[in-house]
Motif scaffolding. Structure first.
Motif, PDB file in Angstrom:
ATOM      1  N   UNK A   4      -3.361  12.156  -4.548  1.00 46.56           N
ATOM      2  CA  UNK A   4      -3.794  10.775  -4.706  1.00 46.56           C
ATOM      3  C   UNK A   4      -3.368  10.309  -6.085  1.00 46.56           C
ATOM      4  N   UNK A   5      -3.289   9.032  -6.272  1.00 44.63           N
ATOM      5  CA  UNK A   5      -3.039   8.491  -7.598  1.00 44.63           C
ATOM      6  C   UNK A   5      -4.326   8.599  -8.420  1.00 44.63           C
ATOM      7  N   UNK A   6      -4.165   8.606  -9.727  1.00 44.16           N
ATOM      8  CA  UNK A   6      -5.300   8.704 -10.645  1.00 44.16           C
ATOM      9  C   UNK A   6      -5.262   7.548 -11.635  1.00 44.16           C
ATOM     10  N   UNK A   7      -6.402   7.294 -12.262  1.00 46.34           N
ATOM     11  CA  UNK A   7      -6.498   6.233 -13.264  1.00 46.34           C
ATOM     12  C   UNK A   7      -5.966   6.696 -14.615  1.00 46.34           C
ATOM     13  N   UNK A  25     -11.132  10.867 -10.743  1.00 49.30           N
ATOM     14  CA  UNK A  25     -11.443   9.941  -9.650  1.00 49.30           C
ATOM     15  C   UNK A  25     -10.155   9.416  -9.043  1.00 49.30           C
ATOM     16  N   UNK A  26     -10.014   9.496  -7.731  1.00 43.91           N
ATOM     17  CA  UNK A  26      -8.804   8.977  -7.102  1.00 43.91           C
ATOM     18  C   UNK A  26      -8.724   7.471  -7.237  1.00 43.91           C
ATOM     19  N   UNK A  27      -7.500   6.985  -7.398  1.00 45.12           N
ATOM     20  CA  UNK A  27      -7.283   5.544  -7.544  1.00 45.12           C
ATOM     21  C   UNK A  27      -7.342   4.844  -6.192  1.00 45.12           C
ATOM     22  N   UNK A  28      -6.755   5.478  -5.187  1.00 48.32           N
ATOM     23  CA  UNK A  28      -6.755   4.887  -3.853  1.00 48.32           C
ATOM     24  C   UNK A  28      -8.018   5.327  -3.106  1.00 48.32           C
ATOM     25  N   UNK A  29      -8.559   4.429  -2.323  1.00 48.18           N
ATOM     26  CA  UNK A  29      -9.778   4.764  -1.577  1.00 48.18           C
ATOM     27  C   UNK A  29      -9.449   5.326  -0.197  1.00 48.18           C
ATOM     28  N   UNK A  87       0.844  -1.190   0.000  1.00 49.92           N
ATOM     29  CA  UNK A  87       0.000   0.000   0.000  1.00 49.92           C
ATOM     30  C   UNK A  87       0.878   1.239   0.000  1.00 49.92           C
ATOM     31  N   UNK A  88       0.531   2.203  -0.835  1.00 48.74           N
ATOM     32  CA  UNK A  88       1.278   3.449  -0.908  1.00 48.74           C
ATOM     33  C   UNK A  88       0.758   4.405   0.148  1.00 48.74           C
ATOM     34  N   UNK A  89       1.652   4.953   0.925  1.00 50.77           N
ATOM     35  CA  UNK A  89       1.303   5.991   1.888  1.00 50.77           C
ATOM     36  C   UNK A  89       1.656   7.344   1.281  1.00 50.77           C
ATOM     37  N   UNK A  90       0.733   8.273   1.352  1.00 55.15           N
ATOM     38  CA  UNK A  90       0.939   9.600   0.782  1.00 55.15           C
ATOM     39  C   UNK A  90       0.953  10.627   1.894  1.00 55.15           C
ATOM     40  N   UNK A  91       1.958  11.470   1.903  1.00 55.24           N
ATOM     41  CA  UNK A  91       2.090  12.499   2.927  1.00 55.24           C
ATOM     42  C   UNK A  91       2.249  13.845   2.242  1.00 55.24           C
ATOM     43  N   UNK A  92       1.291  14.731   2.492  1.00 55.74           N
ATOM     44  CA  UNK A  92       1.326  16.066   1.924  1.00 55.74           C
ATOM     45  C   UNK A  92       1.974  17.034   2.917  1.00 55.74           C
ATOM     46  N   UNK A  93       2.689  17.999   2.385  1.00 54.78           N
ATOM     47  CA  UNK A  93       3.324  19.005   3.236  1.00 54.78           C
ATOM     48  C   UNK A  93       3.553  20.273   2.425  1.00 54.78           C
TER      49      UNK A  93
END
Length: 122
Positions: A97-100, A106-110, A1-7
């Motif tokens: 978020x990732x996209x298709x 629409x975001x790829x990850x829920x 699972x990809x973890x995304x951290x915004x800053x």
């Protein structure tokens, strides 16, 4: 699972600039299209910008065209959003978020990261 951290968010005056970062861990982002979204209080989440997996193609929401620039650094597994000429209406929590696909909204990850708050004062 990809973890995304915004800053990179913060408080800035009208006309100012910020650069947001979306850092991934767990898996590489390099095979994904990636998008930035934002959500202001009381409003639905809004698409802001997207970038192809190679970085060669980008797309933008109408409200930010000409002011924001999305880019990526695959060596750092990070996607950036450079925001110039900021306006009070840009105030929101910004998420990635990732996209298709490049034209997908629409975001790829829920799941979403915690986001980063951008506040533009008038």
């Amino acid at each position: 699972q990809v973890q995304l951290v915004e800053s990179g968010g913060g408080l800035v005056q009208t006309g100012g600039s910020l650069r947001l970062s979306c850092a991934a861990s767990g898996r590489t982002l390099s095979k994904y299209y990636v998008g930035w979204f934002r959500q202001a209080p009381g409003k639905e989440r809004e698409f802001v910008a997207a970038i192809s997996w190679s970085g060669g193609s980008t797309s933008y929401g109408d409200s930010v065209k000409g002011r924001f620039t999305i880019s990526r650094d695959s060596t750092r597994n990070t996607v950036y959003l450079r925001m110039n000429s900021l306006k009070p209406e840009d105030t929101a929590v910004y998420y990635c978020n990732a996209l298709r696909g490049l034209n997908s909204r629409s975001p790829l990850f829920d799941y979403w990261g915690q986001g980063t708050q951008v506040t533009v004062s008038s």
